[in-house]
Write a protein that holds these residues in place. Structure first.
Motif, PDB file in Angstrom:
ATOM      1  N   SER A 291       0.832  -1.209   0.000  1.00  0.00           N
ATOM      2  CA  SER A 291       0.000   0.000   0.000  1.00  0.00           C
ATOM      3  C   SER A 291       0.863   1.254   0.000  1.00  0.00           C
ATOM      4  N   GLY A 292       0.523   2.195  -0.872  1.00  0.00           N
ATOM      5  CA  GLY A 292       1.292   3.426  -0.984  1.00  0.00           C
ATOM      6  C   GLY A 292       1.209   4.293   0.263  1.00  0.00           C
ATOM      7  N   TRP A 293       0.040   4.338   0.914  1.00  0.00           N
ATOM      8  CA  TRP A 293      -0.136   5.163   2.103  1.00  0.00           C
ATOM      9  C   TRP A 293       0.729   4.678   3.255  1.00  0.00           C
ATOM     10  N   ALA A 294       1.034   3.386   3.274  1.00  0.00           N
ATOM     11  CA  ALA A 294       1.707   2.796   4.427  1.00  0.00           C
ATOM     12  C   ALA A 294       3.155   3.247   4.564  1.00  0.00           C
ATOM     13  N   ARG A 295       3.777   3.600   3.459  1.00  0.00           N
ATOM     14  CA  ARG A 295       5.182   3.996   3.532  1.00  0.00           C
ATOM     15  C   ARG A 295       5.362   5.292   4.316  1.00  0.00           C
ATOM     16  N   GLY A 296       4.601   6.313   3.984  1.00  0.00           N
ATOM     17  CA  GLY A 296       4.671   7.578   4.721  1.00  0.00           C
ATOM     18  C   GLY A 296       4.215   7.430   6.157  1.00  0.00           C
ATOM     19  N   ALA A 297       3.138   6.667   6.340  1.00  0.00           N
ATOM     20  CA  ALA A 297       2.646   6.431   7.698  1.00  0.00           C
ATOM     21  C   ALA A 297       3.670   5.647   8.511  1.00  0.00           C
ATOM     22  N   GLY A 298       4.392   4.729   7.855  1.00  0.00           N
ATOM     23  CA  GLY A 298       5.419   3.951   8.543  1.00  0.00           C
ATOM     24  C   GLY A 298       6.547   4.830   9.051  1.00  0.00           C
ATOM     25  N   VAL A 299       6.970   5.776   8.233  1.00  0.00           N
ATOM     26  CA  VAL A 299       8.028   6.708   8.656  1.00  0.00           C
ATOM     27  C   VAL A 299       7.544   7.535   9.838  1.00  0.00           C
ATOM     28  N   GLY A 300       6.334   8.066   9.736  1.00  0.00           N
ATOM     29  CA  GLY A 300       5.799   8.897  10.818  1.00  0.00           C
ATOM     30  C   GLY A 300       5.606   8.135  12.115  1.00  0.00           C
TER      31      GLY A 300
ATOM     32  N   SER B  78      14.202  -1.307  20.380  1.00  0.00           N
ATOM     33  CA  SER B  78      13.127  -0.714  19.605  1.00  0.00           C
ATOM     34  C   SER B  78      13.591   0.551  18.875  1.00  0.00           C
ATOM     35  N   LEU B  79      14.454   1.342  19.511  1.00  0.00           N
ATOM     36  CA  LEU B  79      15.023   2.515  18.842  1.00  0.00           C
ATOM     37  C   LEU B  79      15.820   2.102  17.610  1.00  0.00           C
ATOM     38  N   ALA B  80      16.600   1.034  17.720  1.00  0.00           N
ATOM     39  CA  ALA B  80      17.383   0.546  16.589  1.00  0.00           C
ATOM     40  C   ALA B  80      16.471   0.041  15.468  1.00  0.00           C
ATOM     41  N   ILE B  81      15.427  -0.684  15.830  1.00  0.00           N
ATOM     42  CA  ILE B  81      14.469  -1.180  14.827  1.00  0.00           C
ATOM     43  C   ILE B  81      13.829  -0.011  14.097  1.00  0.00           C
ATOM     44  N   ASP B  82      13.382   0.983  14.841  1.00  0.00           N
ATOM     45  CA  ASP B  82      12.726   2.137  14.222  1.00  0.00           C
ATOM     46  C   ASP B  82      13.682   2.925  13.335  1.00  0.00           C
ATOM     47  N   THR B  83      14.942   3.010  13.731  1.00  0.00           N
ATOM     48  CA  THR B  83      15.939   3.699  12.912  1.00  0.00           C
ATOM     49  C   THR B  83      16.098   2.992  11.578  1.00  0.00           C
ATOM     50  N   PHE B  84      16.202   1.669  11.592  1.00  0.00           N
ATOM     51  CA  PHE B  84      16.318   0.924  10.343  1.00  0.00           C
ATOM     52  C   PHE B  84      15.067   1.073   9.494  1.00  0.00           C
TER      53      PHE B  84
ATOM     54  N   ALA C 247      15.065   2.448   5.736  1.00  0.00           N
ATOM     55  CA  ALA C 247      14.633   1.598   4.624  1.00  0.00           C
ATOM     56  C   ALA C 247      13.479   2.234   3.855  1.00  0.00           C
ATOM     57  N   LEU C 248      12.530   2.817   4.556  1.00  0.00           N
ATOM     58  CA  LEU C 248      11.371   3.401   3.885  1.00  0.00           C
ATOM     59  C   LEU C 248      11.712   4.709   3.178  1.00  0.00           C
ATOM     60  N   CYS C 249      12.700   5.438   3.685  1.00  0.00           N
ATOM     61  CA  CYS C 249      13.065   6.710   3.065  1.00  0.00           C
ATOM     62  C   CYS C 249      14.022   6.555   1.887  1.00  0.00           C
ATOM     63  N   THR C 250      14.804   5.498   1.850  1.00  0.00           N
ATOM     64  CA  THR C 250      15.805   5.355   0.790  1.00  0.00           C
ATOM     65  C   THR C 250      15.324   4.555  -0.403  1.00  0.00           C
ATOM     66  N   ALA C 251      14.298   3.749  -0.254  1.00  0.00           N
ATOM     67  CA  ALA C 251      13.803   2.938  -1.373  1.00  0.00           C
ATOM     68  C   ALA C 251      13.034   3.812  -2.339  1.00  0.00           C
ATOM     69  N   ARG C 252      13.200   3.547  -3.622  1.00  0.00           N
ATOM     70  CA  ARG C 252      12.520   4.345  -4.650  1.00  0.00           C
ATOM     71  C   ARG C 252      11.616   3.478  -5.520  1.00  0.00           C
ATOM     72  N   SER C 253      11.042   2.485  -4.955  1.00  0.00           N
ATOM     73  CA  SER C 253      10.172   1.586  -5.697  1.00  0.00           C
ATOM     74  C   SER C 253       8.902   2.313  -6.104  1.00  0.00           C
ATOM     75  N   LYS C 254       8.546   2.251  -7.393  1.00  0.00           N
ATOM     76  CA  LYS C 254       7.351   2.931  -7.888  1.00  0.00           C
ATOM     77  C   LYS C 254       6.081   2.337  -7.288  1.00  0.00           C
TER      78      LYS C 254
END
Length: 150
Positions: free
Chosen positions: A98-107, A130-136, A140-147
């Motif tokens: 889902s496209g919405w999930a990527r932005g929501a995941g970062v937030g 948990s801080l380390a998991i959230d950092t990764f 991952a969500l900010c660097t991927a450029r999958s259409k």
């Protein structure tokens, strides 16, 4: 007729095995998004369990007397339960593409980082994990450029 390799400096055709992948569909980035979705799903479920434990009993977590971000353990339980449920839903959305999930995941990963930073005195080891998991996840969500996920 046999195909010849293009001369140096000329662009290769899209069907060429040496051609760069268009759209940024790098397998590492796609795998990172998948892994981020799994991490969010698992971290959300564990956060919800952490929240239920805090709501059910005030004696589960140690109390800190002189801590700036001191809340009642039940309040922390509700915070972690609600955040955990939302994070698990977003993790599932990322796994479904889902496209919405990527932005929501970062937030939500950023909010979870803040909550776990404030939670450090209560459960220091798990908060750091948990801080380390959230950092990764954020990386991952900010660097991927999958259409397909934008």
């Amino acid at each position: 007729m046999a195909q010849t390799a293009p001369q140096p400096g000329t662009p290769s055709s899209p069907s060429s095995p040496t051609a760069p992948q268009s759209g940024g569909d790098n397998p590492w980035a796609t795998g990172g998004i998948m892994f981020a979705g799994v991490l969010l799903l698992v971290d959300g479920v564990l956060g919800a369990i952490k929240g239920i434990a805090g709501i059910a009993s005030d004696d589960v977590y140690a109390r800190i007397n002189d801590y700036v971000f001191k809340f009642d353990v039940t309040t922390w339980g509700w915070i972690h339960l609600i955040l955990g449920i939302l994070i698990a839903i977003v993790g599932w959305g990322i796994l479904r593409g889902s496209g919405w999930a990527r932005g929501a995941g970062v937030g939500l990963a950023a909010l979870n980082m803040i909550a776990n930073f404030m939670w450090l005195p209560y459960q220091p080891i798990w908060a750091v994990v948990s801080l380390a998991i959230d950092t990764f996840v954020i990386w991952a969500l900010c660097t991927a450029r999958s259409k397909s996920l934008v």
